[in-house]
Design a protein around this motif. Structure first.
Motif, mmCIF file in Angstrom:
data_model
loop_
_atom_site.group_PDB
_atom_site.id
_atom_site.type_symbol
_atom_site.label_atom_id
_atom_site.label_comp_id
_atom_site.label_asym_id
_atom_site.label_seq_id
_atom_site.Cartn_x
_atom_site.Cartn_y
_atom_site.Cartn_z
ATOM 1 N N ARG A 118 25.550 -46.557 119.220
ATOM 2 C CA ARG A 118 26.001 -45.925 117.980
ATOM 3 C C ARG A 118 27.146 -44.966 118.290
ATOM 4 O O ARG A 118 27.065 -44.190 119.237
ATOM 5 C CB ARG A 118 24.831 -45.140 117.366
ATOM 6 C CG ARG A 118 25.154 -44.471 116.038
ATOM 7 C CD ARG A 118 24.047 -43.517 115.600
ATOM 8 N NE ARG A 118 23.896 -42.387 116.507
ATOM 9 C CZ ARG A 118 24.701 -41.313 116.526
ATOM 10 N NH1 ARG A 118 25.715 -41.216 115.708
ATOM 11 N NH2 ARG A 118 24.474 -40.334 117.366
ATOM 12 N N VAL A 119 28.224 -45.006 117.513
ATOM 13 C CA VAL A 119 29.332 -44.074 117.724
ATOM 14 C C VAL A 119 28.827 -42.650 117.508
ATOM 15 O O VAL A 119 28.280 -42.324 116.447
ATOM 16 C CB VAL A 119 30.526 -44.387 116.789
ATOM 17 C CG1 VAL A 119 31.600 -43.322 116.924
ATOM 18 C CG2 VAL A 119 31.104 -45.758 117.090
ATOM 19 N N SER A 120 28.987 -41.824 118.541
ATOM 20 C CA SER A 120 28.464 -40.453 118.486
ATOM 21 C C SER A 120 29.563 -39.397 118.524
ATOM 22 O O SER A 120 29.310 -38.240 118.190
ATOM 23 C CB SER A 120 27.490 -40.227 119.649
ATOM 24 O OG SER A 120 28.126 -40.518 120.884
ATOM 25 N N ALA A 121 30.765 -39.784 118.920
ATOM 26 C CA ALA A 121 31.871 -38.820 118.954
ATOM 27 C C ALA A 121 33.187 -39.565 119.083
ATOM 28 O O ALA A 121 33.241 -40.672 119.631
ATOM 29 C CB ALA A 121 31.714 -37.841 120.112
ATOM 30 N N LYS A 122 34.236 -38.923 118.584
ATOM 31 C CA LYS A 122 35.599 -39.411 118.753
ATOM 32 C C LYS A 122 36.451 -38.234 119.188
ATOM 33 O O LYS A 122 36.288 -37.121 118.685
ATOM 34 C CB LYS A 122 36.144 -39.988 117.448
ATOM 35 C CG LYS A 122 35.403 -41.235 116.993
ATOM 36 C CD LYS A 122 35.993 -41.771 115.712
ATOM 37 C CE LYS A 122 35.237 -43.015 115.261
ATOM 38 N NZ LYS A 122 35.795 -43.567 114.031
ATOM 39 N N VAL A 123 37.334 -38.498 120.150
ATOM 40 C CA VAL A 123 38.201 -37.443 120.672
ATOM 41 C C VAL A 123 39.631 -37.973 120.725
ATOM 42 O O VAL A 123 39.852 -39.106 121.164
ATOM 43 C CB VAL A 123 37.787 -37.016 122.107
ATOM 44 C CG1 VAL A 123 38.650 -35.856 122.593
ATOM 45 C CG2 VAL A 123 36.316 -36.685 122.189
ATOM 46 N N VAL A 124 40.563 -37.151 120.291
ATOM 47 C CA VAL A 124 41.978 -37.420 120.521
ATOM 48 C C VAL A 124 42.455 -36.331 121.467
ATOM 49 O O VAL A 124 42.354 -35.139 121.153
ATOM 50 C CB VAL A 124 42.783 -37.397 119.208
ATOM 51 C CG1 VAL A 124 44.274 -37.556 119.499
ATOM 52 C CG2 VAL A 124 42.304 -38.487 118.266
ATOM 53 N N ALA A 125 42.928 -36.733 122.652
ATOM 54 C CA ALA A 125 43.414 -35.788 123.655
ATOM 55 C C ALA A 125 44.929 -35.929 123.760
ATOM 56 O O ALA A 125 45.430 -37.035 123.943
ATOM 57 C CB ALA A 125 42.761 -36.060 125.002
ATOM 58 N N VAL A 126 45.626 -34.802 123.629
ATOM 59 C CA VAL A 126 47.086 -34.800 123.655
ATOM 60 C C VAL A 126 47.556 -33.846 124.745
ATOM 61 O O VAL A 126 47.144 -32.686 124.790
ATOM 62 C CB VAL A 126 47.670 -34.370 122.285
ATOM 63 C CG1 VAL A 126 49.189 -34.355 122.329
ATOM 64 C CG2 VAL A 126 47.166 -35.295 121.184
#
Length: 118
Positions: free
Chosen positions: A78-86
């Protein structure tokens, strides 16, 4: 409202090796708990296992441009987190925009800023 257990501080180390990017994270949470997360992944969108995380047992990552990547974390599929790292222009700062998607309760977001240490 977000849960009481949020990261207070931490150290994230990415190391490029022949078998992929090695991830080592040490986090101190607001309740004093410490966790160590480890994994090896590639920026190819495939799923790779991680150990020690409170929110994920796997992640997949892909590079979106020369200075950013998107990471999707899953817990038991199950998708538990999303991160965009810049990464900043000089490469000295990495900003992470996190969306935590708990199995129960409302999703919440937070931002982390990491400084490069040599």
């Amino acid at each position: 409202a977000p849960p009481a257990l949020l990261p207070r501080e931490g150290t994230t180390v990415f190391t490029q090796e022949a078998d992929g990017i090695h991830l080592n994270v040490e986090t101190l949470y607001t309740n004093g708990q410490k966790r160590r997360v480890e994994g090896v992944f590639r920026l190819d969108g495939s799923s790779y296992p991680v150990i020690g995380s409170l929110i994920a047992d796997a992640l997949n990552a892909r590079q979106t441009n020369a200075q950013s990547m998107e990471i999707t974390m899953t817990q038991e599929g199950r998708v538990s987190a999303k991160v965009v790292a810049v990464l900043s222009d000089g490469g000295n700062l990495m900003t992470g925009r996190w969306e935590i998607i708990p199995a129960e309760g409302a999703p919440f977001t937070f931002t982390t800023v990491s400084e490069r240490k040599e």
